[in-house]
Every structure is written in structure tokens, then in C-alpha cells.
Enzyme design. Sequence first.
Site, PDB file in Angstrom:
ATOM      1  N   GLU A   1      -0.903  11.871  -2.090  1.00  0.00           N
ATOM      2  CA  GLU A   1       0.079  12.403  -1.143  1.00  0.00           C
ATOM      3  C   GLU A   1       0.099  13.914  -1.288  1.00  0.00           C
ATOM      4  O   GLU A   1       0.167  14.434  -2.408  1.00  0.00           O
ATOM      5  CB  GLU A   1       1.463  11.819  -1.406  1.00  0.00           C
ATOM      6  CG  GLU A   1       1.541  10.314  -1.165  1.00  0.00           C
ATOM      7  CD  GLU A   1       2.857   9.692  -1.590  1.00  0.00           C
ATOM      8  OE1 GLU A   1       3.293   8.730  -0.940  1.00  0.00           O
ATOM      9  OE2 GLU A   1       3.448  10.177  -2.578  1.00  0.00           O
TER      10      GLU A   1
ATOM     11  N   HIS B   1       2.540  -1.140  -4.826  1.00  0.00           N
ATOM     12  CA  HIS B   1       1.527  -0.877  -3.809  1.00  0.00           C
ATOM     13  C   HIS B   1       0.098  -0.970  -4.370  1.00  0.00           C
ATOM     14  O   HIS B   1      -0.772  -1.657  -3.811  1.00  0.00           O
ATOM     15  CB  HIS B   1       1.718   0.515  -3.213  1.00  0.00           C
ATOM     16  CG  HIS B   1       3.006   0.708  -2.496  1.00  0.00           C
ATOM     17  ND1 HIS B   1       3.783  -0.347  -2.061  1.00  0.00           N
ATOM     18  CD2 HIS B   1       3.673   1.824  -2.106  1.00  0.00           C
ATOM     19  CE1 HIS B   1       4.861   0.119  -1.450  1.00  0.00           C
ATOM     20  NE2 HIS B   1       4.807   1.431  -1.470  1.00  0.00           N
TER      21      HIS B   1
END
Length: 488
Positions: free
Chosen positions: A212, A236
Site C-alpha cells: 500500500e 487477507h
Amino acid sequence: MNDVRSDALVFFGATGDLAYKKIFPALHAMVRRDALDAPVVGVAKSGWNLDNLRARARESIQAHGGIDPESFDRLCRLLRYVDGDYADPSTFVSIRRELGSVQRPAHYLAIPPALFETVVNQLAAHGCAAVPGCTDGARVIVEKPFGHDLASARNLNSILHSVFPESSIFRIDHYLGKQPVNNVVVFRFANAFMEPFWNRHYIENVQITMAEDFGIQGRGAFYDQTGAIRDVVQNHLFQIVSNVAMEPPVRIDSESIRDEKVKVLKAIPSIRAGDVIRGQFRGYRVENGVSPNSTVETFAALRLEIDSWRWKGVPFYIRAGKCLPITGTEVLATFREPPTFLRGEAPSRNYMRFRISPDMEIAIGTIVMRDKESLEGQAVEMLATRRPCPEEMEAYERVLGDAMTGDSSHFAREDYVEEAWRIVDPILTNPPPIREYDRDTWGPQDESVSPPGGWHNPTPVQETASGSNLASASTSRGQERLLRPIPT
């Protein structure tokens, strides 16, 4: 999958940030696809009324994709609102009144886990969890984080099971609602050429990166109690590991699929401190809500082993971090090096690459002859790529729709959640020290938790002048790419 559909949706936390960013747009999309025609009861303690809720829904949907007037009007007719404290029994009397003749509501707990026990007990006490004479009762949908360690996850499971059977509990990990994540499973098992080499005999290592390029975005108080391992690794990234490493299910039903995913986690030993790097980007400690002495990680890299027949001896490297150079999630499986008759050193290694976000790519790294008469090789990547289109189903639309139809394929089962926490529990209890890293770098480096030859760093999305899918040759990591779009 249960054939009995929920006949109402009650969502707690209706005035919160998650409702604004995800739930209202998902409900709007469900109505537009004719997938929702049941009452939707928002519950919160904000001093609001139904008009306030409708105004909030309009603002949310307008900000996240735009409003279809006819669909929004239908959604507004479905909306109800109950304002009240979750600890107050009268709040749940009002909920039951709004539900009327509804017998199988789905209760969506978009609230902090600390409130789960209060809400679940109140639902049971006021006839919202089970209706006399109704064999298919209410469902409960719970948001992550599902606990903060193994002990708390077990406690939450015990609380939910005191009222709801496991078949009626839907633990959301919205990552499982993403089409590219599930495409990994389809691509593996629907293509005959994958099976012969997708194992320890041909794969040397697997690496998964979730990068990110942004920070904590004003969520300092939350993130400083969570960190990267709790926030994205044990949910995740473990879901991606499971999809990559699972065996083919005996049937295509939710329990058979989830059985195979649980087997993957059961085969992973608990993490040792020497197999983890924890990092924190410079400047994190001055963010609002963050302790000036925080040791919470914003970056984590782990080395996993899967002690199964297929994967024994193949290391899985996973990492996730904030303030990295790009935003993107990729899986790269590197093949073992074959004997070669080519002159000089091989220019690259064969690999299979899945890009999960922000676009979807499937690529095979190969070696071909250079444009010369001599037998020298060059690396060529054969690439299929596709960008998401506006009409595709978003993750929250998919998982909410699945929960209301009783399809638990895209939800974490009790044993899966507990196995995931078991794996990371030792490093949560005794975490290795934090290492600082600069923004726009790939985090702290350490060869002990790094694939041979170093990490594969995902590259930014490349577009043509018109912004469409890539369809012509380009270069990446010094390699020529042959690009073929996936048909939309």
C-alpha cells in the site's frame, strides 16, 4: 448453500464509517441487480431518524460510484431505522417491532468486537435470533477483526455459538469477495496444465506481497491497537496462501472448499521469531491517535512452511506494508532451475505470477532465444491482463448477498479463524523488535526472511494513452513482455 433466503437485513453501526464507505453502496448495487427486496433496518445510537439515514445513504452512494435514481428510490422504501443504545432492551424491542412478520433476519454486526456479546444476548432475549416454529432462523454476520489473538477468537466463537449455530454464522473477510482472489482457485483447478508442476517438485518458493502506498489514513487509534499482522496478514494474506496451496475439493460446496483451506493452515507450524521482520515507517509515531513510543508494525514479512505432501520444503514468503512505493497485491511462484545448454548464465527464472489488485493479471515467465544466431536466452513474460469494469460486483455486495442466501463459501469458518491465530500467536505474544524504514521504500530488508535472489516487487499499473488494458509490448524488471488481454 442454504436454499432459505434471509427475509430482512439488520445492520448495527448504521451511522458509522464502514456503512458510509461500503455498506450503503453495496445495498444500492444489490437493489439495482434485483438481489435485495427485503427490509433493511439500520441501528445506531446517534440521535438520528429515518430521514437522516436516507440522507446519509444518498451522500454515501453519490460519493462511491453515483446514484441510479430508480434503484435508490427502491432502497429508500426498504430502509428502516432504530436509534438506541445496544445495552438498552428497549432498542431490541423496537427492532423486533420494525421486523414485523419477518422470521429469518440476517443481523450484520458492523460494530467493534467488544459489543458482540451485548448485541448477541439482546437479540436472543427479544426474539430476534430465533422464531418459534421456524426451523431456519436468523443469521449473524460479523466484521473483522475477529478477535486479536487465539484466546479472544475462541471467546468470540463461544459467545456467538451460545445463540447461533455455526451454519448461521458468517465471519466477513471482504477479501474473499474479490473476484481475482477466487480466480486463483479457478485458474488452478480448471486448467489441466497447472496440476503437473504445481507442487514441491517444480516450485522452488512462493512469495506474496500486499503493498500500500498510503499510511494509516487517520485511523491511528485503531491501527495502533492492531498492526499489519492482525490487520491483513492473519486474514487477507492467509486467505491467498490457502487459495494458492489448497488441494482440489471433493465437491464444489462451501464446506468442502473450506475443509481444504483449513487443511492448509493446519499444515503450517506456528511462526518463530527468526522467521519474521517487523517494520514501522518513519513518522508513524507522530500520527494522530498513535503512541509516541509505539512498537506497532506497519510492515511485516514472514517465512512460512507448509508441511503437506504437495508443499513440504517449499518456503512461502509473505509481506504486507504501508507507505511502500506502490499499491498492489501479487503472488509469484518461482520454478526450480532446469539444467541448461545455453551459453552463459540463465537470464532469469521461470515463474507463474498472479496479480490480484488493482488490476488482474496472469503471467508466465519464460526463456526464449535472443534475436541472434547464437544459443543465448532472453526472458519473456507472457501476460494476460484485465482491468475491473464499473459493472463488476464489489466485494461487499458479493459477501452480503451470499450471507443472505446462506452461501458460506466466502466466509471464514470457526476452525479456520482459530488456526490462523494459532500460526501468528507466538509473534504477537513475543514480537521481534521494530525496524524503521523510509516512506516509498520496500520496508526493512533481511536476507533471513527473503526469497533467494530477493523479493519480486510489483510494478505500477501501466496504461495505454487511452487508459485501457495493456495490449502492446513493454518492459518491466528488464524483461520483454508479450501482452494478451483477457477477454472481458
